[in-house]
Design a protein around this motif. Structure first.
Motif, PDB file in Angstrom:
ATOM      1  N   UNK A  44       0.837  -1.201   0.000  1.00 11.00           N
ATOM      2  CA  UNK A  44       0.000   0.000   0.000  1.00 11.00           C
ATOM      3  C   UNK A  44       0.874   1.253   0.000  1.00 11.00           C
ATOM      4  N   UNK A  45       1.937   1.232   0.808  1.00 14.99           N
ATOM      5  CA  UNK A  45       2.863   2.358   0.852  1.00 14.99           C
ATOM      6  C   UNK A  45       3.574   2.585  -0.464  1.00 14.99           C
ATOM      7  N   UNK A  46       3.823   1.517  -1.210  1.00 16.88           N
ATOM      8  CA  UNK A  46       4.449   1.652  -2.526  1.00 16.88           C
ATOM      9  C   UNK A  46       3.549   2.435  -3.482  1.00 16.88           C
ATOM     10  N   UNK A  47       2.244   2.269  -3.325  1.00 19.95           N
ATOM     11  CA  UNK A  47       1.311   3.045  -4.141  1.00 19.95           C
ATOM     12  C   UNK A  47       1.403   4.525  -3.829  1.00 19.95           C
ATOM     13  N   UNK A  48       1.505   4.852  -2.559  1.00 21.80           N
ATOM     14  CA  UNK A  48       1.680   6.240  -2.107  1.00 21.80           C
ATOM     15  C   UNK A  48       2.966   6.824  -2.694  1.00 21.80           C
ATOM     16  N   UNK A  49       4.047   6.028  -2.664  1.00 19.52           N
ATOM     17  CA  UNK A  49       5.334   6.488  -3.182  1.00 19.52           C
ATOM     18  C   UNK A  49       5.279   6.747  -4.687  1.00 19.52           C
ATOM     19  N   UNK A  50       4.578   5.886  -5.424  1.00 17.69           N
ATOM     20  CA  UNK A  50       4.466   6.093  -6.868  1.00 17.69           C
ATOM     21  C   UNK A  50       3.702   7.374  -7.171  1.00 17.69           C
ATOM     22  N   UNK A  51       2.662   7.670  -6.390  1.00 14.73           N
ATOM     23  CA  UNK A  51       1.923   8.914  -6.597  1.00 14.73           C
ATOM     24  C   UNK A  51       2.855  10.112  -6.451  1.00 14.73           C
ATOM     25  N   UNK A  52       3.710  10.082  -5.450  1.00 17.17           N
ATOM     26  CA  UNK A  52       4.677  11.175  -5.266  1.00 17.17           C
ATOM     27  C   UNK A  52       5.601  11.288  -6.476  1.00 17.17           C
ATOM     28  N   UNK A  53       6.064  10.150  -6.960  1.00 15.12           N
ATOM     29  CA  UNK A  53       6.987  10.139  -8.092  1.00 15.12           C
ATOM     30  C   UNK A  53       6.334  10.696  -9.348  1.00 15.12           C
ATOM     31  N   UNK A 293      -2.168   4.196  -3.998  1.00 19.92           N
ATOM     32  CA  UNK A 293      -1.975   5.079  -5.147  1.00 19.92           C
ATOM     33  C   UNK A 293      -3.130   6.058  -5.311  1.00 19.92           C
ATOM     34  N   UNK A 294      -4.345   5.598  -5.055  1.00 19.69           N
ATOM     35  CA  UNK A 294      -5.531   6.454  -5.253  1.00 19.69           C
ATOM     36  C   UNK A 294      -5.804   7.400  -4.082  1.00 19.69           C
ATOM     37  N   UNK A 295      -5.346   7.038  -2.890  1.00 15.28           N
ATOM     38  CA  UNK A 295      -5.686   7.813  -1.696  1.00 15.28           C
ATOM     39  C   UNK A 295      -5.343   9.296  -1.806  1.00 15.28           C
ATOM     40  N   UNK A 296      -4.139   9.692  -2.281  1.00 11.03           N
ATOM     41  CA  UNK A 296      -3.833  11.124  -2.371  1.00 11.03           C
ATOM     42  C   UNK A 296      -4.799  11.882  -3.277  1.00 11.03           C
ATOM     43  N   UNK A 297      -5.151  11.296  -4.403  1.00 14.42           N
ATOM     44  CA  UNK A 297      -6.060  11.962  -5.333  1.00 14.42           C
ATOM     45  C   UNK A 297      -7.452  12.122  -4.729  1.00 14.42           C
ATOM     46  N   UNK A 298      -7.895  11.119  -3.982  1.00 13.50           N
ATOM     47  CA  UNK A 298      -9.203  11.215  -3.329  1.00 13.50           C
ATOM     48  C   UNK A 298      -9.177  12.318  -2.285  1.00 13.50           C
ATOM     49  N   UNK A 299      -8.100  12.386  -1.507  1.00 16.01           N
ATOM     50  CA  UNK A 299      -7.992  13.432  -0.488  1.00 16.01           C
ATOM     51  C   UNK A 299      -7.982  14.824  -1.118  1.00 16.01           C
ATOM     52  N   UNK A 300      -7.289  14.968  -2.233  1.00 15.56           N
ATOM     53  CA  UNK A 300      -7.255  16.268  -2.920  1.00 15.56           C
ATOM     54  C   UNK A 300      -8.652  16.655  -3.395  1.00 15.56           C
ATOM     55  N   UNK A 301      -9.384  15.695  -3.934  1.00 18.72           N
ATOM     56  CA  UNK A 301     -10.762  15.971  -4.356  1.00 18.72           C
ATOM     57  C   UNK A 301     -11.600  16.441  -3.169  1.00 18.72           C
ATOM     58  N   UNK A 302     -11.412  15.814  -2.024  1.00 13.50           N
ATOM     59  CA  UNK A 302     -12.155  16.210  -0.822  1.00 13.50           C
ATOM     60  C   UNK A 302     -11.756  17.617  -0.369  1.00 13.50           C
ATOM     61  N   UNK A 303     -10.471  17.902  -0.427  1.00 14.63           N
ATOM     62  CA  UNK A 303      -9.977  19.231  -0.050  1.00 14.63           C
ATOM     63  C   UNK A 303     -10.582  20.301  -0.953  1.00 14.63           C
ATOM     64  N   UNK A 304     -10.693  19.977  -2.232  1.00 14.67           N
ATOM     65  CA  UNK A 304     -11.209  20.931  -3.212  1.00 14.67           C
ATOM     66  C   UNK A 304     -12.732  20.979  -3.250  1.00 14.67           C
ATOM     67  N   UNK A 305     -13.362  20.223  -2.399  1.00 10.89           N
ATOM     68  CA  UNK A 305     -14.818  20.259  -2.308  1.00 10.89           C
ATOM     69  C   UNK A 305     -15.543  19.520  -3.404  1.00 10.89           C
ATOM     70  N   UNK A 306     -14.844  18.646  -4.101  1.00  8.04           N
ATOM     71  CA  UNK A 306     -15.479  17.886  -5.170  1.00  8.04           C
ATOM     72  C   UNK A 306     -16.324  16.758  -4.579  1.00  8.04           C
ATOM     73  N   UNK A 307     -17.292  16.312  -5.364  1.00 16.25           N
ATOM     74  CA  UNK A 307     -18.144  15.212  -4.943  1.00 16.25           C
ATOM     75  C   UNK A 307     -17.365  13.894  -5.055  1.00 16.25           C
ATOM     76  N   UNK A 308     -17.333  13.140  -3.979  1.00 12.14           N
ATOM     77  CA  UNK A 308     -16.616  11.866  -3.944  1.00 12.14           C
ATOM     78  C   UNK A 308     -17.576  10.773  -3.501  1.00 12.14           C
ATOM     79  N   UNK A 309     -17.616   9.695  -4.243  1.00 10.36           N
ATOM     80  CA  UNK A 309     -18.513   8.588  -3.910  1.00 10.36           C
ATOM     81  C   UNK A 309     -18.082   7.932  -2.595  1.00 10.36           C
ATOM     82  N   UNK A 310     -19.035   7.314  -1.920  1.00  8.69           N
ATOM     83  CA  UNK A 310     -18.758   6.609  -0.675  1.00  8.69           C
ATOM     84  C   UNK A 310     -19.636   5.360  -0.644  1.00  8.69           C
TER      85      UNK A 310
END
Length: 328
Positions: A44-53, A293-310
């Protein structure tokens, strides 16, 4: 005048040198897992690292963190609380103890977006987070039961091995298994429903510890020589391949004849090696890399007030003796 200009330029350069790193500092998107000692979370952490890269120019960075030991429930809660107090931009949490994590969130009332990943909060506390990203854990248990039924339709004795007692994801898998194997909803313990009975002493709780998981398996096989099925709701024992091989050596004859069936969660490389070696009969795989890998993008969408499915489900893989060379 010339000296004054030079002095002003020099002062500006010094100020830029001091302020520049502060201006360049990225906003933190924290991904907090149950424990850094679990190979599942390493993926899971490797996905986070790839997002940064892949996002070097982003104003955000993904921070993968958690307690050193998966058994340290209090440590995970403290890490999340410290991140809240430090003012990070957003947090994705895999709560080891769902009720305790919920209580902390109620007390701290974080202002940044909070989501869960891999494991959710208790159902009563889900308003405390904005979305869940990960496995449909109930369905994972359903698939475990379906594969067991396909290999043993008569029923028998079964032992389930779980992780932390208060982990919502693990408990959801166990419920999915019990409901499906019994054909009845809301079964708390199998007592002959659908032909299946949970043996005394089970379910087992590993606290996500690899060595304990293997010891529990060994003890169960020795004290229950007629056991029909052992269900690793998570992959803990298999994360220690040498120990797992020793444990399953004592029952290899039963595994080959399917007098004893082992079904396990996850499909990391050592687990697929176990399946290929006949040390399990089916592996129900999650997708931890995708979660990270997807977690950062989802968090950014939430920060920006975008609609995110749950929720945001990441899917499951079913690896068996028939497709073991091409799965997952």
């Amino acid at each position: 005048m010339r000296k004054k200009i030079i002095l002003l330029v020099a002062m500006a350069a010094v100020m830029f040198a001091l302020v520049g790193p502060v201006m360049a500092q990225k906003k933190v998107l924290a991904v907090v897992v149950k424990g850094l000692d679990n190979p599942f979370f390493t993926v899971l952490g490797n996905g986070c690292a790839l997002w940064n890269k892949e996002n070097p120019k982003s104003e955000y960075e993904c921070l993968y963190t958690g307690p050193a030991s998966s058994a340290d429930e209090a440590g995970e809660i403290q890490i999340v609380e410290d991140l809240i107090n430090s003012g990070v931009a957003g947090i994705a949490i895999s709560p080891s103890n769902a009720p305790a994590m919920g209580n902390m969130l109620k007390r701290t009332k974080p202002s940044m977006p909070i989501m869960t990943i891999d494991a959710d909060l208790s159902e009563a506390d889900r308003a405390l987070r904005q979305t869940y990203l990960g496995t449909n854990n109930y369905n994972m248990g359903v698939l475990m039961a379906k594969h067991l039924k396909s290999m043993n339709s008569k029923g028998g004795s079964v032992c389930m091995q779980l992780g932390n007692a208060a982990a919502d994801n693990i408990n959801a898998r166990a419920q999915g298994f019990r409901d499906t194997i019994s054909g009845m909803k809301g079964i708390e313990r199998l007592k002959g429903e659908g032909g299946w009975t949970e043996i005394d002493g089970c379910p087992l709780f590993t606290n996500d510890q690899i060595d304990l998981a293997n010891q529990q398996m060994s003890d169960t096989f020795i004290s229950n020589p007629n056991l029909d099925a052992f269900i690793l709701v998570g992959g803990w024992a298999q994360f220690g391949p040498a120990a797992y091989a020793q444990v399953t050596d004592q029952v290899m004859g039963k595994l080959k004849s399917k007098k004893l069936i082992i079904i396990a969660g996850d499909t990391l490389p050592p687990q697929m090696d176990a399946l290929k070696a006949g040390r399990s009969h089916a592996q129900i795989g999650q997708r931890p890399f995708e979660m990270g890998y997807r977690a950062p993008s989802v968090l950014i969408d939430l920060i920006q007030g975008k609609s995110v499915a749950d929720p945001l489900f990441t899917g499951l893989d079913e690896c068996t003796e028939q497709n073991k060379n091409s799965c997952p």
